[in-house]
Design an enzyme around this catalytic site. Structure first.
Site: not given
Length: 498
Positions: A242, A276
């Site tokens: 991730e 993010c």
């Protein structure tokens, strides 16, 4: 932020500090390879016990853990606030999401992963076919510093619900949050060390990556992710990546501009831009560009970074990240961009106030790389086709947002990303049943939802012969005409294309 007694590769302890005040939050050991190996051995024994509880037994304990998080939420939110510097309310958002996802995982693991019958082949109707998902065993989780609860809990929740033991290595900038999570879980599950804490910098993460574990879930930068993958490749350990993003928002001419501007500023500046999946690029159709910019400017001018009540967001947690933010900003300005809110003066270490920019060249690092700060470039495009093309022209592929009227779904489906919010931002991350993850430099694999539960499991297919039939092709002494009869049946059944 983190300081150490000496170089972390040889230091025995390190301390973390509130990045806004310098206050010492805690001191923690730097775990090495021997510590990791010992933890893995303990986790291996714990994994067998945890798996043996079955879905219902694990669900009861996970619900008890959830209840503990809900009851002690102020304590944890205050710790997140002190260790990251983010406002208390931002920590509360993170906690609420983590609890909701934990509840979903506990309630749905049995349905998603439990054994179920499947239809056997028409040539083997005398067999019963089934599929079940088994735990991987021991799962390592390396967490980030920007969301020290919600992000790692996505992996931890799926791993635990699926029946795995967990070794959690939080960022060296947020070990106190990691310790709180592990200690609280162990108050509920005290029989075996089903979840253990490992602390330290990249050397501890490298040791975990090379340990004899069954899977490793990583959240962080693509550069560090490559190192983790290389270490895991030595033992063919499964990895979930991730990583970051450079996510875009598309604003159509028929969008609700008030809502779109507010969302763009929130998506780009909340958590000091350290998200993010935050908004890092905005592409606006020419017909409404000026109006949108005016509304975004008005919204951003109301915001300020700081440590006082009422400040919109806190400091940049990672000190070296400010250098990247500054470099991206100065390059854009030197290349002809205009700051319509803020500018060079917005960087007040450790704080960075919102900066809204226009006329940013598409090949600047601000537009091509992950800035991870409250900088919001707004770009005029001729039409939606150009907006889609520019959105997809990136090495990343995490998420995107679309603000539009009748063409909203059409636009969303053209975006080459793992997640899209239509007429909102980041909403997919708040829906426990939806998977979270991206493509390209944003990584691979999924947390959350059914896909997340399966990610931390291994499928086992099974057939059981119920009764004997004379027409058995899997024998050397089969009837000589059996295969020709099966071939004729295959031609009859499958020979037509409609």
């Amino acid at each position: 932020m983190s300081t150490v007694d000496e170089d972390l590769s040889v230091a025995r302890t390190f301390s973390t500090h509130n990045p806004a005040t310098g206050e010492v939050v805690g001191t923690y050991p730097v775990h090495g390879a021997d510590d990791v190996d010992a933890a893995v051995a303990q986790a291996r024994r714990a994994a067998g016990w945890w798996r043996g509880l079955g879905f219902d037994g694990r669900a009861r304990r996970l619900r008890a853990f959830k209840a503990m998080l809900a009851k002690r939420q102020d304590e944890l939110c205050d710790l997140i606030h002190r260790e990251t510097g983010k406002p208390f309310d931002d920590a509360r958002i993170e906690l609420i999401l983590a609890i909701d996802h934990l509840d979903w995982g506990a309630r749905n693991a049995h349905k998603v992963l439990g054994r179920r019958r499947t239809r056997p082949s028409r040539y083997y109707l005398n067999h019963r076919a089934s599929l079940e998902y088994l735990p991987m065993g021991v799962v390592g989780v390396i967490g980030p510093w920007n969301y020290p609860l919600h992000t790692p809990m996505g992996s931890i929740t799926s791993a635990l619900a699926a029946g795995n033991a967990v070794l959690f290595k939080p960022s060296e900038y947020t070990p106190a949050c990691g310790e709180w999570i592990v200690d609280t879980f162990n108050e509920v599950v005290a029989e075996y060390p089903v979840m253990q804490l490992l602390t330290g910098d990249g050397s501890a993460g490298a040791a975990l990556s090379r340990a004899k574990i069954d899977m490793l879930a990583f959240a962080g930068s693509a550069a560090t992710g490559r190192k983790v993958m290389a270490a895991c490749a030595e033992s063919l350990t499964k990895v979930l990546m991730e990583c970051g993003g450079n996510d875009a928002m598309v604003v159509a001419a028929d969008a609700d501009l008030d809502a779109a501007a507010a969302a763009a500023v929130w998506g780009g500046c909340s958590n000091a831009g350290q998200t993010c999946a935050g908004v890092e690029r905005v592409y606006v159709e020419a017909a409404v560009y000026d109006a949108f910019v005016a509304k975004a400017v008005e919204a951003a001018r109301q915001l300020k970074a700081g440590r006082e009540d009422g400040d919109a967001f806190g400091p940049i947690t990672l000190p070296s990240q400010i250098d990247i933010i500054e470099d991206h900003l100065l390059e854009a300005l030197e290349r002809g961009a205009t700051a319509v809110v803020g500018g060079r003066e917005s960087i007040r270490r450790p704080f960075v106030d919102p900066v809204v920019l226009v006329d940013v060249p598409e090949d600047t690092r601000l537009m091509r790389q992950e800035t991870f700060g409250p900088l919001l470039p707004i770009v005029k495009v001729a039409d939606l086709a150009e907006a889609v093309r520019r959105t997809n022209d990136t090495l990343y592929g995490l998420s995107a947002a679309v603000y539009a009227g009748e063409d909203a779904m059409s636009i969303a489906r053209q975006l080459d990303v793992g997640m899209v919010s239509v007429n909102s931002v980041l909403t997919y991350a708040a829906v426990p049943s939806l998977p979270f993850g991206g493509r390209g430099e944003s990584g691979f694999g999924r947390i959350h939802g059914e896909d997340g539960l399966r990610e931390f499991s291994r499928p086992r297919a099974m057939t059981v012969k119920r009764f004997h039939v004379p027409a058995d092709a899997a024998r050397f002494d089969r009837h000589p005409r059996l295969l020709s009869l099966m071939a004729s049946a295959t031609r009859l059944i499958h020979g037509k294309s409609t």
